[in-house]
Structure formats: C-alpha cells, structure tokens
Write an enzyme that holds these catalytic residues in place. Structure first.
Site, PDB file in Angstrom:
ATOM      1  N   LYS A  42       0.866  -1.181   0.000  1.00 59.00           N
ATOM      2  CA  LYS A  42       0.000   0.000   0.000  1.00 59.00           C
ATOM      3  C   LYS A  42       0.897   1.223   0.000  1.00 59.00           C
ATOM      4  O   LYS A  42       1.835   1.319   0.789  1.00 59.00           O
ATOM      5  CB  LYS A  42      -0.885   0.010   1.236  1.00 59.00           C
ATOM      6  CG  LYS A  42      -2.029   0.991   1.156  1.00 59.00           C
ATOM      7  CD  LYS A  42      -3.090   0.595   0.128  1.00 59.00           C
ATOM      8  CE  LYS A  42      -4.390   0.157   0.750  1.00 59.00           C
ATOM      9  NZ  LYS A  42      -5.290  -0.498  -0.189  1.00 59.00           N
ATOM     10  N   HIS A  65      18.738  26.037 -13.759  1.00 57.44           N
ATOM     11  CA  HIS A  65      19.441  27.122 -14.444  1.00 57.44           C
ATOM     12  C   HIS A  65      18.777  28.473 -14.214  1.00 57.44           C
ATOM     13  O   HIS A  65      17.564  28.617 -14.377  1.00 57.44           O
ATOM     14  CB  HIS A  65      19.509  26.841 -15.945  1.00 57.44           C
ATOM     15  CG  HIS A  65      20.140  25.525 -16.266  1.00 57.44           C
ATOM     16  ND1 HIS A  65      21.387  25.170 -15.816  1.00 57.44           N
ATOM     17  CD2 HIS A  65      19.692  24.460 -16.971  1.00 57.44           C
ATOM     18  CE1 HIS A  65      21.689  23.943 -16.255  1.00 57.44           C
ATOM     19  NE2 HIS A  65      20.668  23.489 -16.950  1.00 57.44           N
ATOM     20  N   THR A  71      -3.333  -5.422   0.864  1.00 51.08           N
ATOM     21  CA  THR A  71      -2.770  -4.080   1.025  1.00 51.08           C
ATOM     22  C   THR A  71      -3.635  -3.262   1.981  1.00 51.08           C
ATOM     23  O   THR A  71      -3.132  -2.402   2.695  1.00 51.08           O
ATOM     24  CB  THR A  71      -2.630  -3.368  -0.337  1.00 51.08           C
ATOM     25  OG1 THR A  71      -3.905  -3.087  -0.882  1.00 51.08           O
ATOM     26  CG2 THR A  71      -1.824  -4.206  -1.312  1.00 51.08           C
TER      27      THR A  71
END
Lengths: 340, 340, 340, 340
Positions: free
Chosen positions: D12, D273, D57
């Site tokens: 999970k 940048h 899960t």
C-alpha cells in the site's frame, strides 16, 4: 464603516463519482469530479458559529452519490438535478454546481474501427466492460442559480472543455506589431502555433430550460458538446492565423454562428511557445523543423464572444462588431476563475 | 443578434524573475513569477489579425526584465510601475498585473537565531549569499487598472497569500447542522481543523496611491503583508471554532479591524478533512490521536469580508452586520479566479 | 575507511524537442522529452572542480537538437544515435538516454474514420498540419550503455509506456486472502479494477543490434511498441481477474509469449481503488453502480516477468515457473526508478 | 526459454497518517505519508490468482494506523516496527517501508523567537495546538529487509530529504570544460547556482541496530537528521564552487566525515538554471542582477559518496579516492528510484 459579511459560498469540492451503467452486459461508464457550492442566508454560521442552516458539505457529497443511483445522464442535467434539490431549502438562494468529466474508450475499439469497412452491423467496437482513459482534454459543465433578486428558479447552464492541447505546424504568422524600446521579437511568417484550449459557453435560458425538461437525461447537451468541440478544433485547424487572438475569436464566432442556442462563449488560450532552435552554430540550417517547446513564460489570450442587440458595427467587413456594447454581463462569469 | 467581440485581455504569464541585489556583499534575493495582461482597443487583431496595436507578449516580458534592472522593491510597487508604463500606450485602457513571490531564508539563519541571546549587535543571522527556499505559502500581489470609464489612471492594489497550510489539533467543533435524508455526518465537539489558506485583500485607493508615491519602493506594503499574515494565522490559532465559516470570517474581520487602510478581504479555505481512524476493529480506542488525512473531496469555504456605509445591523451582538448591503462590488474581483 | 566517490552520472534532463517533418505538405510531428546522462571518468570534477573532461550538459542539449535536424525516427533509434556519439568520448564509459513521447492525432481524423465505409482510397484521415494531443499515456524508451567491463559498445534497448489508465467495471474478484487482527477488508466477487499502467520491456541484444542497424530509423521499434501496447491492454481486458497480481503477471507473460525478441518486462501498477458507496443510509441499494474513486492510499503491484534458462517448474500447470532462478539481473534495472 | 515470474513486490502506497500527541495540552504533530511493500513467496497469486498468502494491502494500511496508536517516534523507528511485524509472516522474506514527513511549526513561534533575548525560561515558543506547515523540503526514511539469503532479520535503515531548494547568488564558477562542435556555452566565473536537493544516506548496520533497540522511539535518528541537513546546507553555502559535481560530492563527503555511523550517501541534484538576461538591447547592463529562472531542461547531477576498504588513492591531494573500487553495492539502492 462597520465590518460586514460580504459574498460567501460553501460546499464540497471534487467529489469523485464513477457510475457504471449495468443495464446490459455492455457497461457504460461515467467518470466525474463534482463540486457543489451553496449561497444564501448563512450569516449565522459566519458571525456566531450557529450551524442551524448549514447543509453540511458531507451531506452535499452524500446527495451526489445518492442521486447517482438513478443514473447520471449528461453532466449538465445531473448538476441541474442537484441545483433544484438544494434550492428547495429555504435558506439556499443560489449556488453553483460544477462537473469535470473524464473520457474513456473501450479497449480494442480502435482496432475494430480499422476494420470498419466490413463491420458486424449493429455491433459497436471494443470490449464490453474494459476501458482505457482517453486524452484530448476534459469536458466541463456548470449550473448556476441565483434566486436572490426575484425568487426565480431559473438556472444558467454552461458547458465547456479544458486542457485540449492543439498545435499547428504551419499556417500561422505573427508580424506588424509595434516596436518600442523593449521589443526584440522578430516578425515571422511561419511559426508553430500551440495552445491548451479552455472554453466555457452559456446556453440561452430558453434552450437550457427545454433541454432540462426533455426527460432524456440531457442527451441534447451531449450532442451539443460533441458538435462544439469539433467546431473549435476544426476552426483552429482551418484558419490561416495572423495572431492567436484572431484564431481564438474565430473559434468562438464559429460556435455562435452554428449554434443559436448558445448565447456566448469565452475562451482562454495560452500561447505555448515553440522556439525554432538556432542550429547555425553547428553549421546546420533549420527550415522550420527543430523546435524547443518552452514551459514558461507563455502568452495568454482570453476572449469573450457574445451577441449584441445593438446595430452591427460597420467598421468590420463582415458585420462583426468590435469591443463596444456587448449584452449586459451575466453574473455567472464572476464565478468562473481565470477568465476575462 | 450580431456576434460581437466581448471582454478580452492578453499578455505574458508566469515570467520567472529572480533579482539579486548586490549593493553589498550581503546579497538580497527577490524571486517572482509575474503575469502582465492588457485590455483596451484590440478589436483589429481579433477581427482581422491586424496587429498594429498589439504590444507583443514578448515585449511585455522584456519590459519586466528591463524594469527589474532598477530594482524591484515590493511586488505591489513593481506591478504598479509596469501598469503605469503600459497605460501610456493609447490603445491600452486597463489591465491586470499579478505577482507570486517565493520566500527564501539565509542558510544558517535558524542556527544563529538559537544563539540569539548574545548576538553580535547589528549582525543579522545567516549566510551572505546562500539561501534555502521557505515554505509557508507564497505571497501574492495584484494591480488592476481600468481607465475605460473616465480615463482615470487610478490603480486598485491587492495583496494576498496562498497555500498557507494550517492545522489545529483541537479547539474545533461542528454540530447543530440540519439533518435530512442524506445526512450521515456525526456531530463532533473536538476535531482536527485544517486548511490551505488563500486570501486577497484590497487596499483603499487613498492608501494605495500614497504608498506608491512614497518613493521607498513600496516598503509599506511589505510591512502590511507581514502584519496581515500574522493576524490571519493568530486568529486561526486563537479562535475556538464552531464552524470553518466562523473561523474564516473572524480571520478577515480581524484584519479589517486592525487595518483601516484595507477596504475588504476575501478568503478561500478548503476544509482539509482529517478523519479519525476507527481502531475499534483492532480492539483499540482512538481518543483523537490517529487521523487519516484525505485528499478529495474537500469542503470549500469562500468568504468576503467588507465594510458597509449602511447602519450597523443590530442582529449580531458585536455590531457586525450580516450579508445584506455590502458596498458596491469592485470590478477587480471579477478578474480573480476561484473566488466568491 | 577512506571516503570515496561512488557511482555517479550527470547530464541534461527533459530536453523538450518537437520535430516537424515537412517532407510533404502532410506534416508529421514528433514530440519528445529527452534526458541524456553520462558515466565515466569524471573524478576530477567531483574531487577538484576540474572540468577538463566534463561534456557540458548544455552541450548534451545542443547535440540533441543538432541530431534532430537529420530526423528522429523511433525514439529508440534516436537515443542510440546519441549514445554512440557520446561513447566516442574517451572519458565516457557508459550512460543512459531516456525519451518520453507525447502522441498527437490529426484534427478531424476521428470524423473521417466514421465515414470509413467509403474512404478516398490512399487518403489518410485528418488535417495535414493541425493536431490535437492524444491521451492514453505516454510512450517511453531507454538506451543504456556500460562499456566499463569489456569496452564493448553494446547497447541495452528498452521500451515502455506510462500512465495508461485502465478500468474494468466487472470481471474482477478478490478473496481468499488471510485474515489477521488487522484485516477488515471484505471478500468480493465483483469489483472495479483500475490502474495506471507503467511498463518497461527490454529487447534482446541481438534484436536491438539488428533493429538499430536496419537503416530505417528504427521503424521496427514503432511496430513493436504498438503491438505490445495492444497485448497489454487486451490481456487486461480479457482476463477474469482474481488478483491484480495475476492480471499484471498475465499481461507481462502474454507479451513475452508473442515477442521472442523481448527478453523481459517489468510492470508497475497502482491499484486505483474504486469503493462502492454505501447507499443504505439513504434507503437505496447499490448493485455495483455508484463508486467513489479514491486518491490515496493506493495499492501498488510491481512484477518482473522474465525468461529462465532453468528447467520449467512443474508446480504450475502451464509450465510457467515460480519466483526461483530468473536469469541474472541486467544492470539497466538498477537505473530505472520506482521498480522492483 | 520458459517464461518465469521475476522479482516482485506489492503493498500500500502513500498512507496518509497524521498523529496528534495529546499527552500534554501542548500537542505534538507527526504528519507522514507511508508506503509498505512486501516481498516473498507470492508466486501463487501471480500464477493462479490464489491469494492464500497475500496480506491484503488494505490490511497493511490498517496495520499502519493501528501501530500509530502506540505513538510513532522517529519515522525510521516506526518503519522498523512495521518491517519486523510483517517479517513474522512466513511468506514474507523482505520488503521496503518508506516514509515522507511533512514539517509543521507552531503558529507564532517565529514571533516569540524574535523576543528570545528575554524568554520565559523553559517556555517554548508558539501556540499549543495550532500549526503552520513548513517548507524547506521533506524528510524521508526507508527501511529495507531481505532475509532471502540467510534468514537474517537485519534491517537496512536509510534517511534522507527531498526537494530542499537551495540557491547561491555568487561563489559559483563553471569553465574549463571541453569545446566540441556542439558547444556554445560561455565560460563563466560568477553564476547563480541553484538546486532542489534530494539525498539518501544509509546508516551502518551496527548503528541502526543499536538505535532501533534504544527504546527511545528512535530519537537518535531525529538528532542525526537535523545534523546531516545542516551539514548539507552549510557545505552548499560555504564551498566556492567550480562545478555542481564538486559541490555535491563535497556535501556528501562532509556528511561522511562527521558521521561515522553513516556508511554512504547518495545525492541527486538538478541544476536549476538561472540565465542572466541580456539587457543590452535595452541599453542596460546586467552585472549579475536580473535572471530568468528556467524550468526545463535542467542539468542533473547524481553522486554516490561511500567508504572504501581499499587503500586511499594517492591521486587526490586530500586522500579522497576516485571512482574505483567502492565497497560492494548494497541491494537497497536498486529499490530507490531516480538514483545512480
């Protein structure tokens, strides 16, 4: 001056509703994110925390799911059902209900389409209950109610789409703009034009009322949505563009010309810049082939196209008037974010 | 009815400007995302693709960077400089300029703060030219101009903040709301209250004009921003809440009470639900300790707090009036998305 | 123990390249996000800031754009071109080059497809140079080089897709799982099964080498991509699922069965939970029709399907072996994030 | 070759746990997103959909919430508790448990800090139960178990941080890189250096075992986290940089030098940048003051710093060795996405 409660609204946002229509083994899927917001006499909760009139946002969510049990139909019709329900509460004098719809295709539908020259007649393509989510943006709908002036339960019905990413690889120019101290942009007669189209159009009250009363779950709105989407895309494709503004206005105008049942339309279109890469340092030319797709900043063009009861302006050749005197502003637009 | 061009605006969005002030070795950093949008006589580009009046969005971007060369000051002052510049073009009758500011702290500033009992007087904490970006939301500013009615160059100046995530682990109740067929929410006398605060407040025209003319780069706005942010957070913290609506209204009211130079404030607050997890199936109690933080759906509370020239309403104990008769709506609000 | 520089790589990420093929008036569009990362003898820059060997990331970006001037072909072939180029630098001993591709459809293509019973033969559908971006996920490709062991310039070539959202409205069960103190999930024999499919498959070295040398810009990879995508979707659709694990393994196995040129495949599939809404409090049943689509948490299933040179395992009926003894792990997998 | 099940894991993901410690009226808040993934003998579910061994899960999620009832402590300790629990199931031979932690500050804490010269001794700053979420990135932790080789329940414990945005406005150069046909980047002796720092460091097995057994909820890990974060930031700030690679390596090296209990560290740093805007067309200079912060593409620097049992390399002045012969790769790194 005393401090007062001004405009206010509250509700539940982004209720994720997936509705499976199992009437036949060939399931149909409706996938929506729904927001419900109420306006009315809610001063007591703001001023004193007295919630006696506050229809809980959790209740609004529950109502969405409960109503979906009977079927959803078009998002416009479903939102109108919600609106009419909440307007029966005496403390509610208005509100807005918004839906965003995710599109799904049947798995395998594209394959069978290829073989469409000899289909099994009456047999649609694709799997009965397995789907892949489509792209091409999302459909939106909005129902707005305001009974505060006259108690009328009239609903404004809007439809729209968002995040439909479009690109023309030629057929777009941009020049003739003024040059001042801060202008460095070169004039171009051939550029890539790309955008993520967001649009909202408002149906006339007459059309909306009759479409909602038709008893077909708002199927008319589905037909209109498909037609408007096609017009928008094909106008984008077909117009040789001298400015994104021109393209966007033309898209809206084409919709109004074909659809008298639409009172006005607003479009918001970023200019997703595609910069031609300078390959000269590498001893290469670049005849409109290699582009850098930039993220930020981006141009942003927002245009309303509407109808006027005034006389046509003679300034423009085609009788289309300029920016003066559109019909009075509909209050719904004040509730839609990110628009002119 | 003839089809006409309605409201429209265009410009460059999300120009990412980072300004380093190197006047001393102790650099100062200003990090902004700026959007410039113009309104005016742009019918020709929409109707015919004639760009003779179209100040290119690229030019708008260049102007942002060029103006930043002289310093930025407060975002409100910088936007006003841009506004006044673009309003000198005869075809521009209005526009909106928006900034979102990212906050940075000096690296190491937190450490030295700990040792603040005996600091080197006059020595601020942290590194001279190295920074870490702060959280706690982003500061916003907006300047709105509309000279179409009377040609007046008056600017509406708004300030705000967004995505300031707040949470109270107690001191929040919600009960007394009506129960209908679709109501299942239990009443609670102790809950977690959490939100992501977004707010916009509008300065009075008098204050804005004098602050912009003060010749200090709008430093007054920085002071006001810090003060309003503190009031908003401390009111959230201090008020025992019976409804998020009550909390949000109180936050706005506290700002107006302390700041006569602010004409009105609008707040948009999701209710970020934290659900108490049911641990009973595991033979455990859960006395307000273990929560599931949900994503969607969420409540959404939007409130305007304003001033009225009407008589105070006697209904509320503290002289605060209810929802009737706020001062006339300022046109800037129609341009701010996602608000009542 | 002394402190040493370990594994390292550097490069330019997410170079946004849009390539327009204007060979005929019917333009073709290639839209890629490309990442280039180099490995090799770069100790000097890490230890001393000596950049004598550092091919600047800006140079890597320029190389991408310059190479695109000659055409792109399949993403696999384009990445291999980049890889071979950078491997000519003596200090470069390996690297990885990754592409993510956005799909576009011609505007109007869907319309003409509807009329496909009587098409103009030889005439494809849709506009010549106007496109709408498709959904259905993104295609990915990866080329991995490591010459550090033997100096061999062999390239591992992987292809994949990501964020393909799939849903079955029936034909999925989940039961028979163990129940312990913390188990509350009911067993179900009919549920919605939904996922966002991400997959990577690795071509055999033999196939990759011959496909890259075919001189057709890697067209073979395009054919393979379409075929594998179809197999993945149709296996998802066709298999009656007893567990998402079973579905995911079957999807991978079907690919390997049909494509001997694919050595192995890995799949990562969230379980996008769609919870049946309890409508009983509203005196309504809910026979698998109204669902709440949850955001978090979600299940997460990750499965590698590979080939073994070992004897087939007799445990499984179909000769498919269990988890023991896959072929030795290919080093490329260590460079792909978010996978088993 | 037969098709076999390869590596696999399931669980999970992103269980959102907010824990309020109400032991005193001064509440403490722990805000985590937790992922649990299991490995082991799960062939039956993949091959036949037989779930007899599959710990659902949903059960994994429930276990997270149930365990939180007893308190959380440091994320490392909480994950280890989960790991040890799931490893008691015979079918589970390993797994990974990951946490991401959101930081909160008490509302008003910054104010009182200002007045810290004369605090109420023993009184911390800020509100008792009202919080504002902090920025400055997120803390992460990971516990990895693999008992498949020898059955040993040893846990690898990693800690980290992510999305800590850093910027230096000077003190960074980049030059001396090779120039080929595709190089256009100018050499610079003063640039803005900015990054979003992500790092993971692995504690030695000895340290991890003793810290987990200390019975203090893993408080040692909290101390280490704060210390490592400070070292990373202050090394970034303090080093005059000749390359981002040099800075990143130095950051990792400084951590290992100060923390013998850390076996190795990996850093992933984009080069965000900031391009100096060319103001010359506007007759303005730009002495390092006005920058455009770009989004994409960005440089990407990934570096592992580790310890070697080999002799120190004499090539580098400070005894730090080059890229050869780090200690054998720990298997946990194969499970962490986006890293070298």
């Amino acid at each position: 001056m005393p401090i007062v409660l001004g405009a206010n609204q509250y509700g539940k946002a982004e209720v994720r509703l997936v509705r499976v229509d199992r009437a036949t083994p060939r399931h149909r899927l409706t996938d929506l994110s729904i927001t419900s917001q109420l306006r009315g006499d809610f001063a007591a909760t703001h001023l004193e925390g007295d919630n006696a009139g506050v229809i809980a946002t959790d209740t609004q969510k529950n109502t969405v799911y409960a109503f979906a049990r009977d079927g959803v139909g078009s998002p416009e019709a479903f939102l109108a059902r919600l609106a009419r329900h909440f307007l029966t509460f005496p403390q509610v004098t208005g509100g807005r209900w918004v839906a965003e719809q995710f599109a799904w295709e049947r798995i395998g539908a594209d394959r069978i389409a290829v073989a469409a020259a000899r289909p099994d007649p009456g047999r649609e393509a694709g799997h009965d209950h397995s789907f892949v989510r489509s792209g091409g943006g999302r459909r939106t709908a909005l129902v707005h109610a305001d009974t505060s002036a006259d108690g009328s339960p009239g609903l404004a019905v809007l439809a729209g789409l968002r995040d439909v990413t479009l690109l023309k690889s030629t057929g777009s120019e941009f020049h003739g703009f003024p040059r001042d101290r801060y202008t460095t942009l070169p004039e171009v007669t051939d550029r890539v034009l790309a955008t993520d189209l967001t649009a909202w159009w408002r149906y006339t009250d007459e059309f909306a009322a009759s479409a909602l009363d038709a008893g077909d779950g708002g199927a008319t709105f589905d037909v209109r949505y498909d037609a408007v989407r096609s017009i928008l895309l094909e106008t984008f494709a077909g117009l040789h563009s001298l400015a994104l503004q021109q393209t966007v206005f033309a898209m809206g105008k084409a919709v109004l010309e074909s659809h008298p049942e639409i009172a006005e339309i607003r479009l918001s279109c970023p200019n997703n810049h595609h910069f031609l890469v300078d390959l000269e340092p590498f001893d290469l030319d670049n005849p409109g082939e290699v582009f850098f797709a930039a993220d930020r900043p981006y141009g942003l063009i927002e245009v309303a196209v509407t109808r006027s009861d005034a006389e046509p302006d003679t300034r423009s050749d085609d009788g289309t008037r300029g920016s003066a005197s559109p019909a009075a502003e509909h209050p719904v637009w004040a509730t839609i974010g990110g628009f002119v």
